[in-house]
Write a protein that holds these residues in place. Structure first.
Motif, mmCIF file in Angstrom:
data_model
loop_
_atom_site.group_PDB
_atom_site.id
_atom_site.type_symbol
_atom_site.label_atom_id
_atom_site.label_comp_id
_atom_site.label_asym_id
_atom_site.label_seq_id
_atom_site.Cartn_x
_atom_site.Cartn_y
_atom_site.Cartn_z
ATOM 1 N N ALA A 59 -27.806 -4.995 -1.553
ATOM 2 C CA ALA A 59 -28.084 -3.481 -2.157
ATOM 3 C C ALA A 59 -26.596 -3.019 -2.703
ATOM 4 O O ALA A 59 -26.547 -2.011 -3.163
ATOM 5 C CB ALA A 59 -28.329 -2.501 -1.135
ATOM 6 N N LEU A 60 -25.595 -3.935 -2.747
ATOM 7 C CA LEU A 60 -24.126 -3.578 -3.003
ATOM 8 C C LEU A 60 -24.033 -3.430 -4.617
ATOM 9 O O LEU A 60 -24.812 -4.242 -5.261
ATOM 10 C CB LEU A 60 -23.236 -4.679 -2.617
ATOM 11 N N PRO A 61 -23.147 -2.321 -5.047
ATOM 12 C CA PRO A 61 -23.042 -2.467 -6.654
ATOM 13 C C PRO A 61 -22.412 -3.826 -7.137
ATOM 14 O O PRO A 61 -21.847 -4.407 -6.700
ATOM 15 C CB PRO A 61 -22.098 -1.509 -6.673
ATOM 16 N N THR A 62 -22.710 -3.956 -8.356
ATOM 17 C CA THR A 62 -22.564 -5.393 -8.937
ATOM 18 C C THR A 62 -21.421 -5.065 -10.210
ATOM 19 O O THR A 62 -20.729 -5.830 -10.778
ATOM 20 C CB THR A 62 -23.517 -5.975 -9.401
ATOM 21 N N ALA A 63 -20.861 -3.832 -10.282
ATOM 22 C CA ALA A 63 -19.856 -3.622 -11.425
ATOM 23 C C ALA A 63 -18.676 -3.582 -10.700
ATOM 24 O O ALA A 63 -18.582 -3.206 -9.354
ATOM 25 C CB ALA A 63 -19.792 -2.124 -11.937
ATOM 26 N N PRO A 64 -17.807 -4.489 -11.164
ATOM 27 C CA PRO A 64 -16.629 -4.944 -10.218
ATOM 28 C C PRO A 64 -15.703 -3.783 -9.956
ATOM 29 O O PRO A 64 -15.280 -3.648 -8.542
ATOM 30 C CB PRO A 64 -15.745 -5.740 -11.139
ATOM 31 N N ASP A 65 -15.321 -2.835 -10.584
ATOM 32 C CA ASP A 65 -14.461 -1.481 -10.079
ATOM 33 C C ASP A 65 -15.247 -0.897 -9.008
ATOM 34 O O ASP A 65 -14.673 -0.187 -8.363
ATOM 35 C CB ASP A 65 -14.198 -0.655 -11.388
ATOM 36 N N THR A 66 -16.633 -0.497 -9.265
ATOM 37 C CA THR A 66 -17.384 0.260 -8.240
ATOM 38 C C THR A 66 -17.521 -0.589 -6.942
ATOM 39 O O THR A 66 -17.307 0.142 -5.827
ATOM 40 C CB THR A 66 -18.631 0.514 -8.745
ATOM 41 N N PRO A 88 -25.901 -14.632 -7.739
ATOM 42 C CA PRO A 88 -25.112 -14.705 -8.739
ATOM 43 C C PRO A 88 -24.537 -13.591 -9.252
ATOM 44 O O PRO A 88 -23.326 -13.661 -9.158
ATOM 45 C CB PRO A 88 -25.931 -15.554 -9.639
ATOM 46 N N GLU A 89 -25.266 -12.588 -9.625
ATOM 47 C CA GLU A 89 -24.585 -11.373 -9.820
ATOM 48 C C GLU A 89 -23.608 -10.665 -9.028
ATOM 49 O O GLU A 89 -22.158 -10.516 -9.477
ATOM 50 C CB GLU A 89 -25.482 -10.304 -10.487
ATOM 51 N N LEU A 90 -23.691 -10.620 -7.756
ATOM 52 C CA LEU A 90 -22.929 -10.135 -6.685
ATOM 53 C C LEU A 90 -21.844 -10.781 -6.539
ATOM 54 O O LEU A 90 -20.441 -10.567 -6.443
ATOM 55 C CB LEU A 90 -23.602 -9.825 -5.512
ATOM 56 N N ASN A 91 -21.865 -12.361 -6.830
ATOM 57 C CA ASN A 91 -21.004 -13.523 -6.259
ATOM 58 C C ASN A 91 -19.736 -13.183 -7.349
ATOM 59 O O ASN A 91 -18.535 -13.234 -7.239
ATOM 60 C CB ASN A 91 -21.226 -14.618 -6.385
ATOM 61 N N LEU A 147 -17.745 -9.903 -7.102
ATOM 62 C CA LEU A 147 -16.825 -10.137 -5.904
ATOM 63 C C LEU A 147 -15.354 -10.815 -6.392
ATOM 64 O O LEU A 147 -14.484 -10.451 -6.049
ATOM 65 C CB LEU A 147 -17.290 -10.795 -4.578
ATOM 66 N N TYR A 148 -15.719 -11.982 -7.275
ATOM 67 C CA TYR A 148 -14.578 -12.688 -7.832
ATOM 68 C C TYR A 148 -13.685 -11.806 -8.779
ATOM 69 O O TYR A 148 -12.652 -11.611 -8.551
ATOM 70 C CB TYR A 148 -14.997 -13.891 -8.316
ATOM 71 N N ARG A 149 -14.340 -10.829 -9.658
ATOM 72 C CA ARG A 149 -13.605 -10.020 -10.356
ATOM 73 C C ARG A 149 -13.186 -8.909 -9.674
ATOM 74 O O ARG A 149 -11.912 -8.322 -10.082
ATOM 75 C CB ARG A 149 -14.650 -9.550 -11.643
ATOM 76 N N ALA A 150 -13.874 -8.458 -8.633
ATOM 77 C CA ALA A 150 -12.821 -7.366 -7.772
ATOM 78 C C ALA A 150 -11.736 -8.058 -7.146
ATOM 79 O O ALA A 150 -10.610 -7.404 -7.245
ATOM 80 C CB ALA A 150 -14.075 -6.860 -6.705
ATOM 81 N N THR A 151 -11.840 -9.081 -6.679
ATOM 82 C CA THR A 151 -10.459 -9.893 -6.491
ATOM 83 C C THR A 151 -9.376 -9.932 -7.049
ATOM 84 O O THR A 151 -8.406 -9.939 -6.838
ATOM 85 C CB THR A 151 -11.015 -11.222 -5.861
ATOM 86 N N ALA A 152 -9.814 -10.149 -8.273
ATOM 87 C CA ALA A 152 -8.741 -10.272 -9.318
ATOM 88 C C ALA A 152 -7.958 -8.902 -9.715
ATOM 89 O O ALA A 152 -7.052 -8.966 -10.096
ATOM 90 C CB ALA A 152 -9.353 -10.603 -10.794
ATOM 91 N N ARG A 153 -8.484 -7.742 -9.157
ATOM 92 C CA ARG A 153 -7.940 -6.383 -9.129
ATOM 93 C C ARG A 153 -6.878 -6.247 -7.982
ATOM 94 O O ARG A 153 -6.377 -5.150 -8.043
ATOM 95 C CB ARG A 153 -9.039 -5.469 -9.266
ATOM 96 N N ILE A 154 -6.952 -7.045 -7.093
ATOM 97 C CA ILE A 154 -6.209 -6.774 -5.845
ATOM 98 C C ILE A 154 -4.772 -7.520 -5.863
ATOM 99 O O ILE A 154 -4.373 -8.640 -6.276
ATOM 100 C CB ILE A 154 -7.081 -7.557 -4.647
ATOM 101 N N PRO A 155 -3.761 -6.598 -6.158
ATOM 102 C CA PRO A 155 -2.329 -7.136 -6.204
ATOM 103 C C PRO A 155 -1.947 -8.128 -5.080
ATOM 104 O O PRO A 155 -2.123 -8.114 -4.228
ATOM 105 C CB PRO A 155 -1.630 -5.618 -6.196
ATOM 106 N N GLY A 156 -1.183 -9.195 -5.587
ATOM 107 C CA GLY A 156 -0.877 -10.166 -4.552
ATOM 108 C C GLY A 156 -1.511 -11.207 -4.537
ATOM 109 O O GLY A 156 -1.322 -12.119 -3.879
ATOM 110 N N VAL A 157 -2.621 -11.236 -5.266
ATOM 111 C CA VAL A 157 -3.451 -12.697 -4.972
ATOM 112 C C VAL A 157 -2.822 -13.652 -5.830
ATOM 113 O O VAL A 157 -2.401 -13.457 -6.921
ATOM 114 C CB VAL A 157 -4.955 -12.484 -5.393
#
Length: 317
Positions: free
Chosen positions: A198-205, A240-243, A246-256
């Motif tokens: 049920a989680l959103p799959t838009a990376p920013d959201t 797959p869509e959620l997976n 999650l990777y695209r959301a991680t790309a938005r975290i400073p310091g990775v």
């Protein structure tokens, strides 16, 4: 539910000796303690009068996490961590823009691969199956090395099963059987497959939701977000869509940052991602060619799938 947060057998069960969960959360390393202490001392010596410290925000318990706060060995470091709101996420400041850009590019490639995997049809009567390899401090010294399989009800409404096998030489074999089975009782504090679905799959959201759910957690908020995403990765490989999100959301975290030669807990070499450059950090490990998720340097993911019943392996992938 991920292999980073494991349910324990209910007290009174005939096999209720707790099995330690896979290690997910690290204490601060000596280098990081020293860095924070130095920053803290610099800050207080610059001020002519001490400014009032705002009260710590109560953090909401992450539903996927069963985490004890890390023990800080130096009192000054504990104070520095409490003032992290003044300093900001210090780990991110030690990572160059070029290093983070490299991580973003790798995460984009990983997300593209993840999105191409076939989706599964999963029914409520199914179980999510995971198989991991990890280690834990054994009794009276030594290290227990184990392989563990879990069967968790897709909707969380039924008991599951855990099966753990200790490798030869593990200290626990002195008083436990090598192969142990345990009932995993229904637990409202562990995120189910249906809840992940049920989680959103838009990376920013998705990132904003995880940020809200981790307020007040971790040595830094960004690190808490990174850890929360890590907890979802094993099960999310089945979505797959959620997976990919999650990777695209991680790309938005400073310091990775990228770790070019990473090794998972099963000894498999690959390319890694970590929150910062600390040598003690938890590293996500991916196959260098296929970019599939292998687990971490602490706990290896050997298999994940959908099973028809407990104590049965997945019939198809």
């Amino acid at each position: 539910m991920s292999f980073f947060s494991r349910r324990q057998p209910r007290a009174g069960h005939e096999d209720s000796v707790p099995v330690p969960p896979a290690p997910r959360y690290r204490d601060l390393s000596a280098d990081r303690q020293s860095f924070l202490k130095e920053r803290f001392i610099q800050q207080i010596t610059r001020e002519s009068a001490p400014a009032p410290v705002p009260p710590a925000r109560p953090g909401r318990q992450r539903r996927t996490a069963l985490v004890a706060a890390p023990a800080l060995l130096v009192a000054a470091v504990a104070t520095a961590v409490s003032l992290m709101g003044v300093f900001g996420d210090s780990a991110a400041t030690t990572v160059s823009a070029a290093d983070h850009h490299e991580a973003r590019r790798l995460l984009d490639r990983i997300a593209l691969v993840a999105a191409e995997r076939p989706a599964r049809t999963v029914r409520d009567e199914h179980y999510v199956y995971t198989k991991i390899k990890g280690s834990w401090p054994g009794p009276k010294g030594g290290t227990d090395v184990f392989v563990r399989e879990d069967w968790i009800a897709v909707n969380g409404e039924r008991n599951g099963l855990a099966r753990q096998v200790f490798e030869p030489g593990s200290p626990s074999l002195d008083f436990r059987s090598q192969d142990r089975k345990m009932v995993l009782h229904k637990d409202p504090n562990v995120t189910t497959y249906r809840e992940l679905e049920a989680l959103p799959t838009a990376p920013d959201t998705l990132l904003k939701k995880i940020q809200r759910d981790t307020v007040g957690q971790g040595p830094t908020h960004d690190e808490a977000v990174f850890e929360a995403i890590a907890e979802m990765l094993p099960q999310s490989t089945l979505r797959p869509e959620l997976n990919a999100a999650l990777y695209r959301a991680t790309a938005r975290i400073p310091g990775v940052v990228v770790k070019r030669d990473a090794v998972d807990a099963a000894g498999r070499h690959g390319v890694g991602l970590a929150f910062h450059t600390d040598g003690d950090s938890v590293v996500w490990v991916f196959d260098k060619d296929r970019l599939t998720y292998l687990g971490t340097n602490k706990v290896a993911l050997l298999d994940v799938g959908i099973a028809d019943a407990t104590d049965q392996r997945p019939l198809s992938r």
